[in-house]
Design a protein around this motif. Structure first.
Motif, PDB file in Angstrom:
ATOM      1  N   ALA A  89       0.830  -1.209   0.000  1.00  0.00           N
ATOM      2  CA  ALA A  89       0.000   0.000   0.000  1.00  0.00           C
ATOM      3  C   ALA A  89       0.860   1.252   0.000  1.00  0.00           C
ATOM      4  N   VAL A  90       1.920   1.271   0.806  1.00  0.00           N
ATOM      5  CA  VAL A  90       2.787   2.452   0.883  1.00  0.00           C
ATOM      6  C   VAL A  90       3.615   2.602  -0.390  1.00  0.00           C
ATOM      7  N   GLU A  91       3.993   1.477  -0.976  1.00  0.00           N
ATOM      8  CA  GLU A  91       4.731   1.561  -2.246  1.00  0.00           C
ATOM      9  C   GLU A  91       3.886   2.194  -3.343  1.00  0.00           C
ATOM     10  N   GLY A  92       2.575   2.148  -3.181  1.00  0.00           N
ATOM     11  CA  GLY A  92       1.683   2.717  -4.188  1.00  0.00           C
ATOM     12  C   GLY A  92       1.459   4.215  -4.039  1.00  0.00           C
ATOM     13  N   ILE A  93       2.046   4.809  -2.993  1.00  0.00           N
ATOM     14  CA  ILE A  93       1.927   6.263  -2.800  1.00  0.00           C
ATOM     15  C   ILE A  93       2.929   6.960  -3.718  1.00  0.00           C
ATOM     16  N   GLU A  94       2.455   7.776  -4.632  1.00  0.00           N
ATOM     17  CA  GLU A  94       3.322   8.498  -5.555  1.00  0.00           C
ATOM     18  C   GLU A  94       3.557   9.918  -5.036  1.00  0.00           C
ATOM     19  N   VAL A  95       4.827  10.284  -4.987  1.00  0.00           N
ATOM     20  CA  VAL A  95       5.214  11.610  -4.498  1.00  0.00           C
ATOM     21  C   VAL A  95       6.092  12.259  -5.558  1.00  0.00           C
ATOM     22  N   THR A  96       5.677  13.404  -6.049  1.00  0.00           N
ATOM     23  CA  THR A  96       6.442  14.093  -7.094  1.00  0.00           C
ATOM     24  C   THR A  96       6.662  15.550  -6.702  1.00  0.00           C
ATOM     25  N   GLY A  97       7.599  16.175  -7.382  1.00  0.00           N
ATOM     26  CA  GLY A  97       7.934  17.563  -7.105  1.00  0.00           C
ATOM     27  C   GLY A  97       9.300  17.662  -6.466  1.00  0.00           C
ATOM     28  N   PRO A  98       9.982  18.802  -6.619  1.00  0.00           N
ATOM     29  CA  PRO A  98      11.339  18.953  -6.086  1.00  0.00           C
ATOM     30  C   PRO A  98      11.358  19.032  -4.568  1.00  0.00           C
ATOM     31  N   VAL A  99      12.426  18.475  -3.967  1.00  0.00           N
ATOM     32  CA  VAL A  99      12.630  18.586  -2.521  1.00  0.00           C
ATOM     33  C   VAL A  99      12.763  20.069  -2.168  1.00  0.00           C
ATOM     34  N   GLY A 100      12.123  20.463  -1.081  1.00  0.00           N
ATOM     35  CA  GLY A 100      12.132  21.860  -0.671  1.00  0.00           C
ATOM     36  C   GLY A 100      10.843  22.568  -0.994  1.00  0.00           C
ATOM     37  N   GLU A 101      10.009  21.927  -1.806  1.00  0.00           N
ATOM     38  CA  GLU A 101       8.712  22.497  -2.149  1.00  0.00           C
ATOM     39  C   GLU A 101       7.609  21.509  -1.786  1.00  0.00           C
ATOM     40  N   ALA A 102       6.405  22.008  -1.660  1.00  0.00           N
ATOM     41  CA  ALA A 102       5.276  21.141  -1.333  1.00  0.00           C
ATOM     42  C   ALA A 102       5.130  20.052  -2.387  1.00  0.00           C
ATOM     43  N   PRO A 103       5.095  18.789  -1.970  1.00  0.00           N
ATOM     44  CA  PRO A 103       5.002  17.696  -2.945  1.00  0.00           C
ATOM     45  C   PRO A 103       3.577  17.484  -3.448  1.00  0.00           C
ATOM     46  N   LYS A 104       3.488  16.833  -4.584  1.00  0.00           N
ATOM     47  CA  LYS A 104       2.203  16.358  -5.080  1.00  0.00           C
ATOM     48  C   LYS A 104       2.101  14.886  -4.707  1.00  0.00           C
ATOM     49  N   VAL A 105       1.015  14.510  -4.050  1.00  0.00           N
ATOM     50  CA  VAL A 105       0.860  13.157  -3.522  1.00  0.00           C
ATOM     51  C   VAL A 105      -0.411  12.544  -4.094  1.00  0.00           C
ATOM     52  N   SER A 106      -0.290  11.317  -4.588  1.00  0.00           N
ATOM     53  CA  SER A 106      -1.462  10.615  -5.105  1.00  0.00           C
ATOM     54  C   SER A 106      -1.355   9.136  -4.772  1.00  0.00           C
ATOM     55  N   PHE A 107      -2.494   8.483  -4.638  1.00  0.00           N
ATOM     56  CA  PHE A 107      -2.533   7.044  -4.362  1.00  0.00           C
ATOM     57  C   PHE A 107      -3.945   6.542  -4.630  1.00  0.00           C
ATOM     58  N   LYS A 108      -4.042   5.241  -4.785  1.00  0.00           N
ATOM     59  CA  LYS A 108      -5.340   4.612  -5.026  1.00  0.00           C
ATOM     60  C   LYS A 108      -6.130   4.559  -3.727  1.00  0.00           C
ATOM     61  N   THR A 109      -7.373   5.012  -3.787  1.00  0.00           N
ATOM     62  CA  THR A 109      -8.200   5.021  -2.585  1.00  0.00           C
ATOM     63  C   THR A 109      -9.248   3.904  -2.622  1.00  0.00           C
ATOM     64  N   PRO A 110      -9.695   3.438  -1.465  1.00  0.00           N
ATOM     65  CA  PRO A 110      -9.197   3.815  -0.142  1.00  0.00           C
ATOM     66  C   PRO A 110      -7.888   3.085   0.171  1.00  0.00           C
ATOM     67  N   LEU A 111      -6.961   3.780   0.809  1.00  0.00           N
ATOM     68  CA  LEU A 111      -5.705   3.163   1.218  1.00  0.00           C
ATOM     69  C   LEU A 111      -5.848   2.714   2.662  1.00  0.00           C
ATOM     70  N   GLU A 112      -5.520   1.459   2.945  1.00  0.00           N
ATOM     71  CA  GLU A 112      -5.660   0.911   4.286  1.00  0.00           C
ATOM     72  C   GLU A 112      -4.372   0.220   4.708  1.00  0.00           C
ATOM     73  N   VAL A 113      -4.039   0.339   6.003  1.00  0.00           N
ATOM     74  CA  VAL A 113      -2.891  -0.369   6.581  1.00  0.00           C
ATOM     75  C   VAL A 113      -3.299  -0.902   7.945  1.00  0.00           C
ATOM     76  N   SER A 114      -2.640  -1.973   8.369  1.00  0.00           N
ATOM     77  CA  SER A 114      -2.930  -2.557   9.673  1.00  0.00           C
ATOM     78  C   SER A 114      -1.953  -2.084  10.740  1.00  0.00           C
ATOM     79  N   SER A 115      -0.795  -1.538  10.314  1.00  0.00           N
ATOM     80  CA  SER A 115       0.195  -0.982  11.235  1.00  0.00           C
ATOM     81  C   SER A 115       0.974   0.111  10.501  1.00  0.00           C
ATOM     82  N   PRO A 116       1.633   1.014  11.236  1.00  0.00           N
ATOM     83  CA  PRO A 116       2.369   2.097  10.586  1.00  0.00           C
ATOM     84  C   PRO A 116       3.397   1.557   9.597  1.00  0.00           C
ATOM     85  N   SER A 117       3.390   2.105   8.391  1.00  0.00           N
ATOM     86  CA  SER A 117       4.265   1.641   7.314  1.00  0.00           C
ATOM     87  C   SER A 117       4.834   2.852   6.589  1.00  0.00           C
TER      88      SER A 117
END
Length: 322
Positions: free
Chosen positions: A59-87
Protein backbone atom coordinates in the motif's frame (compact mmCIF):
# COMPACT_ATOMS: atom_id res chain seq x y z
CA UNK A 1 2.93 2.08 22.90
CA UNK A 2 1.45 5.11 21.21
CA UNK A 3 1.88 5.69 17.51
CA UNK A 4 0.97 9.27 16.69
CA UNK A 5 0.57 10.73 13.26
CA UNK A 6 2.65 13.77 12.49
CA UNK A 7 -0.50 15.86 12.60
CA UNK A 8 -1.17 14.52 16.07
CA UNK A 9 2.37 15.34 17.14
CA UNK A 10 1.74 19.00 16.47
CA UNK A 11 -0.93 18.92 19.17
CA UNK A 12 1.25 17.82 22.08
CA UNK A 13 -0.41 18.92 25.32
CA UNK A 14 2.19 21.48 26.32
CA UNK A 15 -0.06 23.26 28.74
CA UNK A 16 0.10 20.26 31.07
CA UNK A 17 3.79 20.76 31.77
CA UNK A 18 4.62 21.43 35.39
CA UNK A 19 8.28 21.67 36.33
CA UNK A 20 10.10 21.35 39.66
CA UNK A 21 13.36 23.12 40.47
CA UNK A 22 16.60 21.59 41.70
CA UNK A 23 19.86 23.16 42.77
CA UNK A 24 23.13 22.23 41.15
CA UNK A 25 26.50 21.19 42.49
CA UNK A 26 26.82 19.97 46.07
CA UNK A 27 24.05 22.11 47.54
CA UNK A 28 22.75 19.12 49.49
CA UNK A 29 20.26 19.70 52.29
CA UNK A 30 21.35 19.09 55.86
CA UNK A 31 19.24 16.70 57.88
CA UNK A 32 18.14 14.72 54.82
CA UNK A 33 16.24 12.33 57.08
CA UNK A 34 13.85 15.20 57.81
CA UNK A 35 13.41 16.08 54.15
CA UNK A 36 11.38 14.92 51.17
CA UNK A 37 13.56 13.59 48.36
CA UNK A 38 12.27 13.77 44.79
CA UNK A 39 14.03 11.39 42.42
CA UNK A 40 13.33 11.25 38.70
CA UNK A 41 11.89 7.98 37.47
CA UNK A 42 14.19 6.18 35.00
CA UNK A 43 13.25 6.23 31.35
CA UNK A 44 10.72 3.52 30.62
CA UNK A 45 11.51 0.85 28.07
CA UNK A 46 9.24 0.89 25.05
CA UNK A 47 7.95 -2.06 23.11
CA UNK A 48 8.95 -2.35 19.46
CA UNK A 49 6.38 -1.20 16.95
CA UNK A 50 4.47 -3.94 15.12
CA UNK A 51 5.95 -4.90 11.77
CA UNK A 52 3.97 -3.93 8.68
CA UNK A 53 2.34 -6.73 6.75
CA UNK A 54 3.15 -7.41 3.08
CA UNK A 55 -0.16 -5.71 2.25
CA UNK A 56 0.89 -2.65 4.27
CA UNK A 57 4.22 -2.46 2.41
CA UNK A 58 2.46 -2.74 -0.94
CA UNK A 59 0.00 0.00 0.00
CA UNK A 60 2.79 2.45 0.88
CA UNK A 61 4.73 1.56 -2.25
CA UNK A 62 1.68 2.72 -4.19
CA UNK A 63 1.93 6.26 -2.80
CA UNK A 64 3.32 8.50 -5.56
CA UNK A 65 5.21 11.61 -4.50
CA UNK A 66 6.44 14.09 -7.09
CA UNK A 67 7.93 17.56 -7.10
CA UNK A 68 11.34 18.95 -6.09
CA UNK A 69 12.63 18.59 -2.52
CA UNK A 70 12.13 21.86 -0.67
CA UNK A 71 8.71 22.50 -2.15
CA UNK A 72 5.28 21.14 -1.33
CA UNK A 73 5.00 17.70 -2.94
CA UNK A 74 2.20 16.36 -5.08
CA UNK A 75 0.86 13.16 -3.52
CA UNK A 76 -1.46 10.61 -5.11
CA UNK A 77 -2.53 7.04 -4.36
CA UNK A 78 -5.34 4.61 -5.03
CA UNK A 79 -8.20 5.02 -2.58
CA UNK A 80 -9.20 3.82 -0.14
CA UNK A 81 -5.70 3.16 1.22
CA UNK A 82 -5.66 0.91 4.29
CA UNK A 83 -2.89 -0.37 6.58
CA UNK A 84 -2.93 -2.56 9.67
CA UNK A 85 0.20 -0.98 11.24
CA UNK A 86 2.37 2.10 10.59
CA UNK A 87 4.26 1.64 7.31
CA UNK A 88 6.68 3.87 5.42
CA UNK A 89 9.23 4.13 2.65
CA UNK A 90 11.98 6.59 1.75
CA UNK A 91 10.94 8.58 -1.30
CA UNK A 92 14.07 10.75 -1.58
CA UNK A 93 17.36 10.27 0.26
CA UNK A 94 18.82 13.42 1.74
CA UNK A 95 22.37 14.65 1.21
CA UNK A 96 22.72 17.06 4.14
CA UNK A 97 23.75 16.58 7.76
CA UNK A 98 22.94 13.25 9.40
CA UNK A 99 20.01 12.99 11.79
CA UNK A 100 21.23 11.72 15.16
CA UNK A 101 19.27 10.97 18.31
CA UNK A 102 19.12 14.00 20.58
CA UNK A 103 19.36 16.50 17.72
CA UNK A 104 16.53 18.84 16.81
CA UNK A 105 14.92 18.11 13.45
CA UNK A 106 12.76 20.63 11.63
CA UNK A 107 10.26 19.06 9.25
CA UNK A 108 7.63 20.04 6.75
CA UNK A 109 4.80 17.63 6.07
CA UNK A 110 1.49 17.19 4.31
CA UNK A 111 -1.35 14.96 5.56
CA UNK A 112 -4.05 13.35 3.41
CA UNK A 113 -6.99 11.14 4.25
CA UNK A 114 -6.45 7.53 3.24
CA UNK A 115 -10.12 7.17 2.36
CA UNK A 116 -10.35 9.92 -0.26
CA UNK A 117 -6.81 11.35 -0.69
CA UNK A 118 -8.03 14.80 0.34
CA UNK A 119 -5.43 17.03 1.97
CA UNK A 120 -6.18 17.81 5.62
CA UNK A 121 -3.04 19.74 6.64
CA UNK A 122 0.19 21.09 5.20
CA UNK A 123 3.01 22.97 6.92
CA UNK A 124 3.97 24.28 3.47
CA UNK A 125 0.65 26.09 3.35
CA UNK A 126 0.71 27.32 6.96
CA UNK A 127 4.41 28.21 6.63
CA UNK A 128 4.92 26.72 10.08
CA UNK A 129 7.40 23.82 9.95
CA UNK A 130 7.53 21.67 13.07
CA UNK A 131 10.63 21.14 15.22
CA UNK A 132 11.15 18.24 17.64
CA UNK A 133 13.95 16.36 19.35
CA UNK A 134 14.87 13.08 17.68
CA UNK A 135 14.22 10.35 20.21
CA UNK A 136 11.33 12.14 21.93
CA UNK A 137 8.80 9.34 22.65
CA UNK A 138 5.95 11.64 21.64
CA UNK A 139 7.33 11.37 18.12
CA UNK A 140 7.77 7.61 18.12
CA UNK A 141 6.18 7.40 14.69
CA UNK A 142 9.09 9.34 13.21
CA UNK A 143 12.14 8.51 15.32
CA UNK A 144 13.13 5.15 13.85
CA UNK A 145 12.25 6.33 10.36
CA UNK A 146 14.42 9.46 10.52
CA UNK A 147 17.36 8.71 12.81
CA UNK A 148 20.30 7.82 10.58
CA UNK A 149 18.85 9.63 7.57
CA UNK A 150 20.05 13.03 6.32
CA UNK A 151 18.62 16.50 5.86
CA UNK A 152 16.60 16.56 2.66
CA UNK A 153 15.18 13.08 3.23
CA UNK A 154 11.55 12.71 2.19
CA UNK A 155 9.47 9.79 3.46
CA UNK A 156 5.93 8.65 2.77
CA UNK A 157 4.02 6.79 5.44
CA UNK A 158 0.55 5.55 6.28
CA UNK A 159 -0.77 5.08 9.79
CA UNK A 160 -3.94 4.97 11.82
CA UNK A 161 -4.83 8.27 13.48
CA UNK A 162 -6.40 8.68 16.92
CA UNK A 163 -9.88 8.70 15.34
CA UNK A 164 -9.04 5.31 13.75
CA UNK A 165 -8.95 6.68 10.21
CA UNK A 166 -5.96 6.00 8.00
CA UNK A 167 -3.78 8.99 7.20
CA UNK A 168 -1.08 9.33 4.57
CA UNK A 169 1.74 11.66 5.51
CA UNK A 170 4.71 12.83 3.47
CA UNK A 171 7.49 14.24 5.65
CA UNK A 172 10.54 16.18 4.50
CA UNK A 173 13.46 17.07 6.79
CA UNK A 174 14.37 20.72 6.29
CA UNK A 175 17.02 21.22 8.98
CA UNK A 176 18.84 19.58 11.87
CA UNK A 177 20.44 21.27 14.83
CA UNK A 178 22.57 19.64 17.52
CA UNK A 179 21.82 21.06 20.98
CA UNK A 180 23.28 20.39 24.45
CA UNK A 181 21.63 17.79 26.67
CA UNK A 182 22.14 19.75 29.93
CA UNK A 183 22.87 23.23 31.24
CA UNK A 184 26.51 24.28 31.14
CA UNK A 185 27.80 27.49 32.66
CA UNK A 186 28.74 29.24 35.90
CA UNK A 187 27.36 27.80 39.14
CA UNK A 188 25.21 30.20 41.20
CA UNK A 189 24.96 29.90 44.98
CA UNK A 190 21.24 29.64 45.81
CA UNK A 191 19.57 31.38 48.70
CA UNK A 192 19.50 29.42 51.94
CA UNK A 193 16.41 27.41 52.77
CA UNK A 194 15.33 26.56 49.23
CA UNK A 195 14.90 22.99 47.94
CA UNK A 196 18.36 21.60 47.24
CA UNK A 197 19.47 19.97 44.01
CA UNK A 198 22.10 17.32 43.37
CA UNK A 199 23.07 16.40 39.82
CA UNK A 200 24.05 12.98 38.50
CA UNK A 201 26.97 12.66 36.09
CA UNK A 202 24.61 13.12 33.14
CA UNK A 203 22.96 16.18 34.69
CA UNK A 204 19.79 14.48 35.92
CA UNK A 205 18.62 16.20 39.13
CA UNK A 206 17.50 14.90 42.49
CA UNK A 207 15.61 17.46 44.58
CA UNK A 208 15.62 17.49 48.38
CA UNK A 209 12.83 19.53 49.95
CA UNK A 210 13.14 20.33 53.69
CA UNK A 211 10.24 18.85 55.61
CA UNK A 212 9.55 22.25 57.20
CA UNK A 213 9.72 24.14 53.91
CA UNK A 214 6.87 26.64 53.71
CA UNK A 215 5.10 27.01 50.39
CA UNK A 216 5.78 30.53 49.09
CA UNK A 217 2.97 32.91 48.20
CA UNK A 218 4.93 34.29 45.24
CA UNK A 219 6.87 32.66 42.43
CA UNK A 220 10.45 31.73 43.39
CA UNK A 221 13.00 31.93 40.55
CA UNK A 222 16.49 30.81 41.60
CA UNK A 223 19.20 30.44 38.94
CA UNK A 224 21.49 27.51 39.74
CA UNK A 225 23.69 27.69 36.65
CA UNK A 226 24.07 30.82 34.55
CA UNK A 227 24.54 30.19 30.85
CA UNK A 228 26.12 32.55 28.35
CA UNK A 229 23.38 32.53 25.70
CA UNK A 230 20.81 35.19 24.83
CA UNK A 231 17.93 35.99 27.17
CA UNK A 232 14.69 34.08 26.60
CA UNK A 233 11.52 35.99 25.73
CA UNK A 234 7.92 34.98 26.38
CA UNK A 235 7.22 34.76 22.64
CA UNK A 236 9.85 32.09 21.97
CA UNK A 237 9.77 28.31 21.81
CA UNK A 238 12.21 26.80 24.31
CA UNK A 239 13.89 23.41 24.44
CA UNK A 240 14.50 22.20 27.99
CA UNK A 241 15.34 19.33 30.27
CA UNK A 242 13.21 19.47 33.39
CA UNK A 243 12.03 17.64 36.47
CA UNK A 244 8.84 18.46 38.38
CA UNK A 245 8.01 17.59 41.99
CA UNK A 246 5.41 18.16 44.66
CA UNK A 247 6.48 19.44 48.06
CA UNK A 248 6.09 15.93 49.52
CA UNK A 249 8.80 14.67 47.16
CA UNK A 250 6.49 13.09 44.58
CA UNK A 251 7.89 13.25 41.04
CA UNK A 252 5.01 14.01 38.67
CA UNK A 253 6.71 14.81 35.36
CA UNK A 254 10.20 14.80 33.87
CA UNK A 255 11.82 15.01 30.46
CA UNK A 256 14.68 12.94 31.90
CA UNK A 257 12.25 10.04 32.31
CA UNK A 258 11.35 10.29 28.62
CA UNK A 259 15.01 10.23 27.58
CA UNK A 260 15.10 13.47 25.54
CA UNK A 261 14.63 17.24 25.98
CA UNK A 262 11.22 18.77 25.30
CA UNK A 263 10.28 21.82 23.19
CA UNK A 264 7.25 24.05 23.67
CA UNK A 265 6.12 27.67 23.18
CA UNK A 266 6.75 29.57 26.40
CA UNK A 267 3.41 31.36 26.16
CA UNK A 268 1.58 28.00 26.06
CA UNK A 269 2.42 26.65 29.53
CA UNK A 270 1.58 27.49 33.14
CA UNK A 271 2.22 31.13 34.14
CA UNK A 272 4.92 30.08 36.59
CA UNK A 273 6.96 28.74 33.69
CA UNK A 274 6.27 31.66 31.40
CA UNK A 275 7.21 34.21 34.08
CA UNK A 276 10.08 32.18 35.53
CA UNK A 277 11.91 31.24 32.34
CA UNK A 278 11.50 34.50 30.42
CA UNK A 279 14.50 36.71 31.08
CA UNK A 280 16.85 33.80 31.84
CA UNK A 281 19.81 33.06 29.57
CA UNK A 282 20.02 30.06 27.27
CA UNK A 283 22.38 27.52 28.86
CA UNK A 284 21.10 28.26 32.37
CA UNK A 285 19.56 25.96 34.95
CA UNK A 286 16.76 27.44 37.04
CA UNK A 287 14.90 26.30 40.14
CA UNK A 288 11.24 27.33 40.11
CA UNK A 289 8.90 27.07 43.09
CA UNK A 290 5.47 27.79 41.64
CA UNK A 291 2.50 28.71 43.85
CA UNK A 292 -0.83 27.14 42.90
CA UNK A 293 -2.18 30.42 41.51
CA UNK A 294 0.60 30.34 38.86
CA UNK A 295 0.13 26.61 38.22
CA UNK A 296 -3.25 24.82 38.23
CA UNK A 297 -5.01 26.66 41.06
CA UNK A 298 -7.86 24.71 42.62
CA UNK A 299 -8.02 22.25 39.72
CA UNK A 300 -6.60 18.73 39.90
CA UNK A 301 -4.35 17.93 36.93
CA UNK A 302 -3.36 14.29 36.51
CA UNK A 303 -1.02 13.35 39.38
CA UNK A 304 -1.06 16.96 40.64
CA UNK A 305 -3.66 17.56 43.39
CA UNK A 306 -5.65 20.78 43.51
CA UNK A 307 -3.96 23.79 45.18
CA UNK A 308 -0.47 22.28 44.77
CA UNK A 309 2.79 24.18 44.92
CA UNK A 310 5.12 22.82 42.23
CA UNK A 311 8.90 22.61 42.20
CA UNK A 312 10.86 22.47 38.94
CA UNK A 313 14.47 22.21 37.90
CA UNK A 314 14.78 23.48 34.34
CA UNK A 315 17.81 23.34 32.02
CA UNK A 316 17.28 25.89 29.22
CA UNK A 317 19.01 24.39 26.19
CA UNK A 318 17.71 26.53 23.33
CA UNK A 319 15.25 29.32 22.51
CA UNK A 320 14.03 30.34 19.08
CA UNK A 321 11.14 32.13 17.44
CA UNK A 322 7.86 30.27 17.91
Amino acid sequence: MKHRTTAGLAAVALASIALTGCASGDNSAEGASDANVCEVEPAAETSPAPSPSPEDVKAVEGIEVTGPVGEAPKVSFKTPLEVSSPSSRVVDEGSGDELAEGAQATINYVVLGGKDAKQTYSTWETKKPETFTLGDPQYDLLNDRLIGQKVGTRIAMASTAMDQTVQVTVVEVAEVNQIPTRAEGTAVEPEAGLPAVELADDGQPTVTIPADYQAPSELVVQPLIEGDGPKVTKEQTVTVQYAGCLLDGTSFDSSWSRGTPTSFPLNGVIPGWTNGIAGQKVGSQVLLVVPADQAYGDQENGAIPANSTLVFVVDILEAKAA
